[in-house]
Scaffold this motif. Structure first.
Motif, PDB file in Angstrom:
ATOM      1  N   LEU A  46      33.162  36.231  27.775  1.00 60.79           N
ATOM      2  CA  LEU A  46      32.605  36.056  26.435  1.00 60.79           C
ATOM      3  C   LEU A  46      31.657  34.858  26.393  1.00 60.79           C
ATOM      4  CD1 LEU A  46      32.666  36.827  23.358  1.00 60.79           C
ATOM      5  CD2 LEU A  46      34.486  35.135  23.170  1.00 60.79           C
ATOM      6  N   ALA A  47      32.065  33.752  26.989  1.00 61.81           N
ATOM      7  CA  ALA A  47      31.232  32.546  27.009  1.00 61.81           C
ATOM      8  C   ALA A  47      29.918  32.799  27.734  1.00 61.81           C
ATOM      9  CB  ALA A  47      32.000  31.398  27.669  1.00 61.81           C
ATOM     10  N   LYS A  48      29.983  33.506  28.856  1.00 60.55           N
ATOM     11  CA  LYS A  48      28.753  33.769  29.611  1.00 60.55           C
ATOM     12  C   LYS A  48      27.820  34.711  28.853  1.00 60.55           C
ATOM     13  CE  LYS A  48      28.526  33.445  34.038  1.00 60.55           C
ATOM     14  NZ  LYS A  48      28.679  33.452  35.493  1.00 60.55           N
ATOM     15  N   LYS A  49      28.384  35.686  28.143  1.00 60.87           N
ATOM     16  CA  LYS A  49      27.552  36.581  27.334  1.00 60.87           C
ATOM     17  C   LYS A  49      26.878  35.812  26.207  1.00 60.87           C
ATOM     18  CE  LYS A  49      30.060  40.769  28.419  1.00 60.87           C
ATOM     19  NZ  LYS A  49      31.157  41.655  28.046  1.00 60.87           N
ATOM     20  N   ASN A  53      20.875  32.969  27.238  1.00 64.30           N
ATOM     21  CA  ASN A  53      19.605  32.259  27.112  1.00 64.30           C
ATOM     22  C   ASN A  53      19.875  30.775  26.922  1.00 64.30           C
ATOM     23  OD1 ASN A  53      18.137  34.721  27.179  1.00 64.30           O
ATOM     24  ND2 ASN A  53      18.682  35.049  25.043  1.00 64.30           N
ATOM     25  N   SER A  54      20.203  30.087  27.994  1.00 68.05           N
ATOM     26  CA  SER A  54      20.551  28.679  27.922  1.00 68.05           C
ATOM     27  C   SER A  54      19.322  27.817  27.674  1.00 68.05           C
ATOM     28  CB  SER A  54      21.220  28.238  29.222  1.00 68.05           C
ATOM     29  OG  SER A  54      22.428  28.932  29.397  1.00 68.05           O
ATOM     30  N   LEU A  55      19.566  26.679  27.030  1.00 67.25           N
ATOM     31  CA  LEU A  55      18.517  25.704  26.752  1.00 67.25           C
ATOM     32  C   LEU A  55      18.747  24.447  27.574  1.00 67.25           C
ATOM     33  CD1 LEU A  55      18.561  26.039  22.853  1.00 67.25           C
ATOM     34  CD2 LEU A  55      16.995  27.156  24.445  1.00 67.25           C
ATOM     35  N   ASN A  56      17.833  23.509  27.475  1.00 64.63           N
ATOM     36  CA  ASN A  56      17.965  22.193  28.112  1.00 64.63           C
ATOM     37  C   ASN A  56      18.096  22.263  29.629  1.00 64.63           C
ATOM     38  OD1 ASN A  56      17.972  20.736  25.617  1.00 64.63           O
ATOM     39  ND2 ASN A  56      20.081  21.391  25.316  1.00 64.63           N
ATOM     40  N   LEU A  58      19.841  24.116  31.367  1.00 65.48           N
ATOM     41  CA  LEU A  58      21.204  24.431  31.796  1.00 65.48           C
ATOM     42  C   LEU A  58      21.223  25.813  32.424  1.00 65.48           C
ATOM     43  CD1 LEU A  58      23.284  23.346  28.665  1.00 65.48           C
ATOM     44  CD2 LEU A  58      22.993  22.085  30.783  1.00 65.48           C
ATOM     45  N   THR A  59      22.028  25.963  33.457  1.00 65.14           N
ATOM     46  CA  THR A  59      22.263  27.305  33.972  1.00 65.14           C
ATOM     47  C   THR A  59      23.186  28.028  32.993  1.00 65.14           C
ATOM     48  OG1 THR A  59      24.261  26.722  35.211  1.00 65.14           O
ATOM     49  CG2 THR A  59      22.128  26.444  36.358  1.00 65.14           C
ATOM     50  N   GLN A  60      23.293  29.320  33.129  1.00 63.63           N
ATOM     51  CA  GLN A  60      24.196  30.085  32.269  1.00 63.63           C
ATOM     52  C   GLN A  60      25.634  29.589  32.443  1.00 63.63           C
ATOM     53  OE1 GLN A  60      24.520  34.277  33.167  1.00 63.63           O
ATOM     54  NE2 GLN A  60      25.265  34.768  31.124  1.00 63.63           N
ATOM     55  N   ASP A  61      26.027  29.279  33.658  1.00 61.18           N
ATOM     56  CA  ASP A  61      27.390  28.805  33.922  1.00 61.18           C
ATOM     57  C   ASP A  61      27.635  27.431  33.307  1.00 61.18           C
ATOM     58  OD1 ASP A  61      28.896  30.730  35.841  1.00 61.18           O
ATOM     59  OD2 ASP A  61      26.834  30.679  36.571  1.00 61.18           O
ATOM     60  N   GLN A  62      26.643  26.548  33.385  1.00 63.43           N
ATOM     61  CA  GLN A  62      26.801  25.229  32.774  1.00 63.43           C
ATOM     62  C   GLN A  62      26.924  25.353  31.261  1.00 63.43           C
ATOM     63  OE1 GLN A  62      23.258  23.509  34.439  1.00 63.43           O
ATOM     64  NE2 GLN A  62      24.390  22.485  36.079  1.00 63.43           N
ATOM     65  N   SER A  63      26.054  26.137  30.667  1.00 59.03           N
ATOM     66  CA  SER A  63      26.104  26.346  29.223  1.00 59.03           C
ATOM     67  C   SER A  63      27.435  26.979  28.819  1.00 59.03           C
ATOM     68  CB  SER A  63      24.931  27.232  28.801  1.00 59.03           C
ATOM     69  OG  SER A  63      24.876  27.363  27.415  1.00 59.03           O
ATOM     70  N   ALA A  64      27.887  27.950  29.585  1.00 59.15           N
ATOM     71  CA  ALA A  64      29.150  28.627  29.281  1.00 59.15           C
ATOM     72  C   ALA A  64      30.348  27.681  29.444  1.00 59.15           C
ATOM     73  CB  ALA A  64      29.317  29.863  30.157  1.00 59.15           C
ATOM     74  N   SER A  65      30.251  26.706  30.335  1.00 62.55           N
ATOM     75  CA  SER A  65      31.359  25.747  30.489  1.00 62.55           C
ATOM     76  C   SER A  65      31.497  24.886  29.230  1.00 62.55           C
ATOM     77  CB  SER A  65      31.174  24.873  31.730  1.00 62.55           C
ATOM     78  OG  SER A  65      30.160  23.913  31.549  1.00 62.55           O
ATOM     79  N   ILE A  66      30.375  24.540  28.589  1.00 65.53           N
ATOM     80  CA  ILE A  66      30.421  23.802  27.325  1.00 65.53           C
ATOM     81  C   ILE A  66      30.954  24.711  26.221  1.00 65.53           C
ATOM     82  CG2 ILE A  66      29.045  22.644  25.551  1.00 65.53           C
ATOM     83  CD1 ILE A  66      27.161  21.739  27.838  1.00 65.53           C
ATOM     84  N   TYR A  67      30.469  25.930  26.194  1.00 65.88           N
ATOM     85  CA  TYR A  67      30.929  26.907  25.202  1.00 65.88           C
ATOM     86  C   TYR A  67      32.446  27.087  25.305  1.00 65.88           C
ATOM     87  CZ  TYR A  67      31.091  31.329  22.592  1.00 65.88           C
ATOM     88  OH  TYR A  67      31.375  32.323  21.684  1.00 65.88           O
ATOM     89  N   LEU A  68      32.937  27.255  26.512  1.00 66.65           N
ATOM     90  CA  LEU A  68      34.368  27.446  26.736  1.00 66.65           C
ATOM     91  C   LEU A  68      35.163  26.227  26.258  1.00 66.65           C
ATOM     92  CD1 LEU A  68      36.526  29.342  27.954  1.00 66.65           C
ATOM     93  CD2 LEU A  68      36.175  28.160  30.128  1.00 66.65           C
ATOM     94  N   TYR A  69      34.632  25.044  26.482  1.00 63.56           N
ATOM     95  CA  TYR A  69      35.309  23.822  26.042  1.00 63.56           C
ATOM     96  C   TYR A  69      35.478  23.808  24.518  1.00 63.56           C
ATOM     97  CZ  TYR A  69      36.314  19.010  24.927  1.00 63.56           C
ATOM     98  OH  TYR A  69      36.896  17.886  24.403  1.00 63.56           O
ATOM     99  N   THR A  70      34.472  24.251  23.791  1.00 60.99           N
ATOM    100  CA  THR A  70      34.508  24.187  22.327  1.00 60.99           C
ATOM    101  C   THR A  70      35.145  25.411  21.688  1.00 60.99           C
ATOM    102  OG1 THR A  70      32.299  25.157  22.120  1.00 60.99           O
ATOM    103  CG2 THR A  70      32.425  22.757  22.255  1.00 60.99           C
ATOM    104  N   TYR A  71      35.407  26.438  22.456  1.00 61.10           N
ATOM    105  CA  TYR A  71      35.913  27.719  21.962  1.00 61.10           C
ATOM    106  C   TYR A  71      37.381  27.604  21.550  1.00 61.10           C
ATOM    107  CZ  TYR A  71      36.909  32.774  22.206  1.00 61.10           C
ATOM    108  OH  TYR A  71      37.273  34.059  21.916  1.00 61.10           O
TER     109      TYR A  71
END
Length: 172
Positions: A46-49, A53-56, A58-71
């Motif tokens: 879910l986080a990777k989906k 389209n990551s910003l800054n 960030l790779t998709q995995d890096q962005s998803a790691s932040i998303y997962l932290y806040t989820y």
């Protein structure tokens, strides 16, 4: 005392070994900690989906790691940020071993984000904080990831500082 604060009398050893970790995919980074959560792999999907389209830079995995932290995980299950921060606060530094692959990915992502030079705010509620613990203009070390905002109005929301009851506002 605020659960993630460490005074000068109770210092922790630094986090060791994180820099030496290879930068790997999120699916690989969560393998050592997957037993701590139900269906973590599906939350990673879910986080990777959500982060296609990551910003800054960030790779998709890096962005998803932040998303997962806040989820927020489904009720009855501790959230990712709760488990990680509990481990970061622990005096038993060896419990961090299993988190190192994810921490490498997560911290690499955070370092890519834009830094600011301004006052940030942190609000807490339902914790008795006194000036004996937090003196103005003293340095405090927080070993957990501590979310802050530049907009102190956001902290009035109930999940943060709120507007009623015992609460504290940090100006950092």
């Amino acid at each position: 005392m605020l659960p993630n604060a460490v005074t000068h009398n109770s210092l922790r050893n630094p986090i060791e070994g994180c820099q030496k970790q290879p930068l790997i995919l999120l699916e690989e980074a969560i393998c050592p900690i997957s037993h701590l959560f139900r269906n973590l792999e599906s939350h990673v999907d879910l986080a990777k989906k959500a982060c296609k389209n990551s910003l800054n830079n960030l790779t998709q995995d890096q962005s998803a790691s932040i998303y997962l932290y806040t989820y927020e995980l489904p009720s009855g299950q501790p959230s990712f940020y709760q488990e990680l921060n509990r481990t970061l606060r622990s005096e038993q530094r060896n419990t961090l071993e299993i988190w190192l692959p994810h921490l490498k990915l997560f911290l690499t992502a955070l370092y890519k984000l834009h830094s600011i030079s301004d006052i940030v705010w942190r609000g807490v509620r339902n914790i008795a904080l006194t000036q004996a613990i937090y003196q103005p203009d003293t340095q405090v070390q927080w070993w957990a990831v501590t979310l802050c905002t530049t907009n102190d109005n956001i902290l009035e929301q109930p999940q943060f500082r709120g507007n009623t009851g015992r609460r504290t506002l940090f100006s950092i």
